[in-house]
Structure formats: C-alpha cells, structure tokens
Design an enzyme around this catalytic site. Sequence first.
Site, PDB file in Angstrom:
ATOM      1  N   GLY A 189      54.381   4.202  32.526  1.00  0.00           N
ATOM      2  CA  GLY A 189      54.934   3.899  33.844  1.00  0.00           C
ATOM      3  C   GLY A 189      54.366   2.596  34.378  1.00  0.00           C
ATOM      4  O   GLY A 189      55.097   1.749  34.924  1.00  0.00           O
ATOM      5  N   ASP A 200      46.784  11.091  27.071  1.00  0.00           N
ATOM      6  CA  ASP A 200      47.866  11.815  26.382  1.00  0.00           C
ATOM      7  C   ASP A 200      48.184  11.236  25.000  1.00  0.00           C
ATOM      8  O   ASP A 200      48.828  11.903  24.184  1.00  0.00           O
ATOM      9  CB  ASP A 200      49.150  11.786  27.221  1.00  0.00           C
ATOM     10  CG  ASP A 200      48.955  12.351  28.619  1.00  0.00           C
ATOM     11  OD1 ASP A 200      48.029  13.161  28.802  1.00  0.00           O
ATOM     12  OD2 ASP A 200      49.729  11.983  29.519  1.00  0.00           O
ATOM     13  N   ARG A 258      38.700  39.417  22.336  1.00  0.00           N
ATOM     14  CA  ARG A 258      39.815  39.039  23.212  1.00  0.00           C
ATOM     15  C   ARG A 258      40.697  37.954  22.580  1.00  0.00           C
ATOM     16  O   ARG A 258      40.279  37.258  21.644  1.00  0.00           O
ATOM     17  CB  ARG A 258      39.268  38.456  24.518  1.00  0.00           C
ATOM     18  CG  ARG A 258      38.785  39.502  25.486  1.00  0.00           C
ATOM     19  CD  ARG A 258      38.149  38.851  26.697  1.00  0.00           C
ATOM     20  NE  ARG A 258      37.854  39.832  27.733  1.00  0.00           N
ATOM     21  CZ  ARG A 258      37.040  39.636  28.738  1.00  0.00           C
ATOM     22  NH1 ARG A 258      36.392  38.489  28.857  1.00  0.00           N
ATOM     23  NH2 ARG A 258      36.833  40.579  29.630  1.00  0.00           N
ATOM     24  N   GLU A 291      50.240  21.719  27.931  1.00  0.00           N
ATOM     25  CA  GLU A 291      50.895  22.029  29.217  1.00  0.00           C
ATOM     26  C   GLU A 291      52.411  21.868  29.155  1.00  0.00           C
ATOM     27  O   GLU A 291      53.143  22.495  29.918  1.00  0.00           O
ATOM     28  CB  GLU A 291      50.321  21.144  30.340  1.00  0.00           C
ATOM     29  CG  GLU A 291      50.572  19.646  30.135  1.00  0.00           C
ATOM     30  CD  GLU A 291      49.981  18.779  31.236  1.00  0.00           C
ATOM     31  OE1 GLU A 291      49.381  19.298  32.186  1.00  0.00           O
ATOM     32  OE2 GLU A 291      50.114  17.539  31.131  1.00  0.00           O
ATOM     33  N   HIS A 299      41.783  18.710  34.878  1.00  0.00           N
ATOM     34  CA  HIS A 299      41.254  17.341  34.995  1.00  0.00           C
ATOM     35  C   HIS A 299      39.877  17.160  34.378  1.00  0.00           C
ATOM     36  O   HIS A 299      39.391  16.021  34.289  1.00  0.00           O
ATOM     37  CB  HIS A 299      41.254  16.920  36.466  1.00  0.00           C
ATOM     38  CG  HIS A 299      42.641  16.686  36.995  1.00  0.00           C
ATOM     39  ND1 HIS A 299      43.434  17.718  37.443  1.00  0.00           N
ATOM     40  CD2 HIS A 299      43.388  15.569  37.090  1.00  0.00           C
ATOM     41  CE1 HIS A 299      44.609  17.236  37.816  1.00  0.00           C
ATOM     42  NE2 HIS A 299      44.609  15.936  37.615  1.00  0.00           N
TER      43      HIS A 299
HETATM   44  O1  F6P Z   1      49.051  11.327  31.963  1.00  0.00           O
HETATM   45  C1  F6P Z   1      47.753  11.819  32.117  1.00  0.00           C
HETATM   46  C2  F6P Z   1      47.757  13.173  32.759  1.00  0.00           C
HETATM   47  O2  F6P Z   1      46.426  13.626  32.859  1.00  0.00           O
HETATM   48  C3  F6P Z   1      48.656  14.205  32.091  1.00  0.00           C
HETATM   49  O3  F6P Z   1      48.080  14.757  30.935  1.00  0.00           O
HETATM   50  C4  F6P Z   1      48.856  15.185  33.214  1.00  0.00           C
HETATM   51  O4  F6P Z   1      50.064  15.908  33.039  1.00  0.00           O
HETATM   52  C5  F6P Z   1      48.935  14.300  34.418  1.00  0.00           C
HETATM   53  O5  F6P Z   1      48.273  13.095  34.085  1.00  0.00           O
HETATM   54  C6  F6P Z   1      48.290  14.893  35.642  1.00  0.00           C
HETATM   55  O6  F6P Z   1      48.492  14.029  36.707  1.00  0.00           O
HETATM   56  P1  F6P Z   1      47.797  14.225  38.120  1.00  0.00           P
HETATM   57  O7  F6P Z   1      46.384  13.739  38.012  1.00  0.00           O
HETATM   58  O8  F6P Z   1      48.617  13.425  39.042  1.00  0.00           O
HETATM   59  O9  F6P Z   1      47.843  15.701  38.411  1.00  0.00           O
END
Ligand code: F6P
Length: 353
Positions: free
Chosen positions: A110, A133, A168, A227, A277
Amino acid sequence: MHVGILTGGGDCPGLNAVIRAVTLALINEAGARVTGIGRGFLGLLSRETRRLDPDAVVGILSQGGTILGTHNRCDPFHYFGANGADVSGQAMAYARELGLDALVVIGGDGTMAIAHRFHLLGLPVVGVPKTIDNDLCHTDRSFGFDSAVAVVAEALDRLETTARSHGRVMIAETMGRYAGWIALEGGMAGAADIILLPEQPYQLDAVVQRCREREGREGHTLICIAEGAKPVGGALTVAATIADSPDPLRLGGVGALLQHQLQPLIQSEVRATLLGHVQRGGSPTPFDRVLATRFGWHAAQLVRRGDFGRMVTLAGSDIASVRIEEVANKNRPVPNDHALLQAARGLGISLGA
Ligand code: F6P
C-alpha cells in the site's frame, strides 16, 4: 543533496535498522543532509520532520518499531482528514519547500502504491520492502518476516509443552493478511502437526481426522493457522472494519472459530491462542538486522545514482531492485508447488486438505 526518509503502514522489526543504514550511508558516502518525516505520509501534511544525523541513529539498530512513527491510514491521494479529498499537492509543496532531492519510502504494497503516485508527480522516490507478512511481489524476503517467524516458533514451542502435559489440541493463530508465509514458516519451525493457510481452504473433516489420529497416539496436537485461512465454502474471519483505511479489513479470530468447530467433534480439550501484535513488536532478529542494513545501504546507492522509482529487493542471496509500480498494491501468496509445502506434505504435516 537533501534526502527524506519515511516509514509507512504497520510497523515491523527492522525499520530502525533501515533508517540507520540509509542515514549513515548517505552522510558518509555522499555528504547528504537527511531528514526524517514523522508518521508516514501524514508527516508531509502535518509538517513533522526531524534532522537525522549519526547521533540520531546511535543505538537504534536493534530497536523494534520506528523512531519516525508510522501511519497505516494516511493516503494523501485520498486523505481521511479531508473527507477523502486528494491533498497530494499539499504534500508535494511541502517536499519542495524542504528542498528534498529524493524520498526513501519504507513500507509494504500500500505504501509503495502511494510512493509510485508521488513518483509520477515528480518526487524522486526509492522504496524499501517492509512487512512481517512477506507478501510483497518481486522480493524473496521483506525484512521483519524472520522476526515474526521467530515469535511464532517460540510460541509453538511453548504451546507444545502445555499441550503435551494436558493432552490438548492447541491452536496458534498467526498474522499474515491474505498470505500464509508466517504460518507456513512459523509452523514448520515450531513443529506444528497441522498448518492451515489462506491459499488452501481447509476441510474440517481432514483436521478432525488428524486430531483424532493423534488423540489415539501422541495424545496432543499443535495447529498453526493463518489469520486469512478459511474453511472450504466459508468466508474470511474479520475482527474489525476500519472504513477510512486503504485496506479496511482487519483479520482475526479464525483460530477461535476453528476451536468451536473442532471441539464437539473430538474428545480432547481445544484451546486457541491469538498471537496478534506480539509478532510485530520487539527487536529484529540478527537476520533481519543484516537484511534491513543491506536494503538501506542499497537504497542509498539508488539515491546516489539517481535511479528513482525503484524498490530494493532480495533475489536469492543478492540485493537487486524492481520498478515500484510492479509491487504497488499487489500481494504474493504462497504458491501451491512451493518447496516448503512439498516438504510439509512429505513429513506428514496436515495442510487441511
Ligand atoms: O501487514 C502487517 C499486519 O501485521 C498483518 O499481518 C495484519 O493483518 C495487519 O498488519 C494488522 O494491522 P493493524 O496493526 O492495523 O491491526
């Protein structure tokens, strides 16, 4: 020569290592003046700058985050602060006022799309590929990915011992947006028994079957799910929608979904952990420190040569570059025939098919 640097999009381990390398290389090798722009492209609108000299970058190589701050919603061509109006002219005017001869832009697809549009307006830009990513096109690696994989591997190591103790099924959900690189490499490094990626929707039956087999043998199962993964015929699991963001979907929760799908079908208790995060924070690994430093030095060389509109890349073990427009707004999924997928299948790891 006066060169600006900014970091755009989500933060990532290694940003400071790039800032340091670009700054030191341009000062030492070209006698340049270097200015940091605060909070990504927002700093070109809010006029946030700071001088970067050797003292400003002392001790930052190993620091996570970005000393410049970042922003993952500011696109001056569609600025949320002005009801989506195009305020790129205002940013260009400030860049001209600063007297920038070049702008080094550190970011993902982006951010590169925005950088490309500024390049077309006449701002000389050079890009550096950042994202945990690892989904940027035309580069084998972006810095930050190795650090995220290290976090996932450590998390899986820890989940394994508690999974084993309690018999588990433990699910770890990784980041990665629409690409499965983090889950694949992290899952392999952390010895996951089942790895589920966005590129291949999972068959719940196949996951259930593998968990039942292991219930009768090893007694516990480790699942690593990206995710962006989804069940066959299902949709993405969206945690939030951020309307004014260039990429409004925030993924998250598919691990919990899988937990609820699995639990009625197997005997063992199923638990899900959202790594979130934690994967993006903290110190870069030594690999990322070196890669970020190499990227930063090469970006400085592109600036010195006047080779603008390009992003540095890793091709095998060499640093190369590509036209920024070739990476702007594009993603790189894990190919179906990727060697690591073949190895996973060969080792008997379930990919949910
Ligand atoms: O692109 C990096 C990333 O950490 C992705 O893996 C994740 O989906 C997204 O950013 C999370 O973004 P934000 O910090 O805005 O929640």
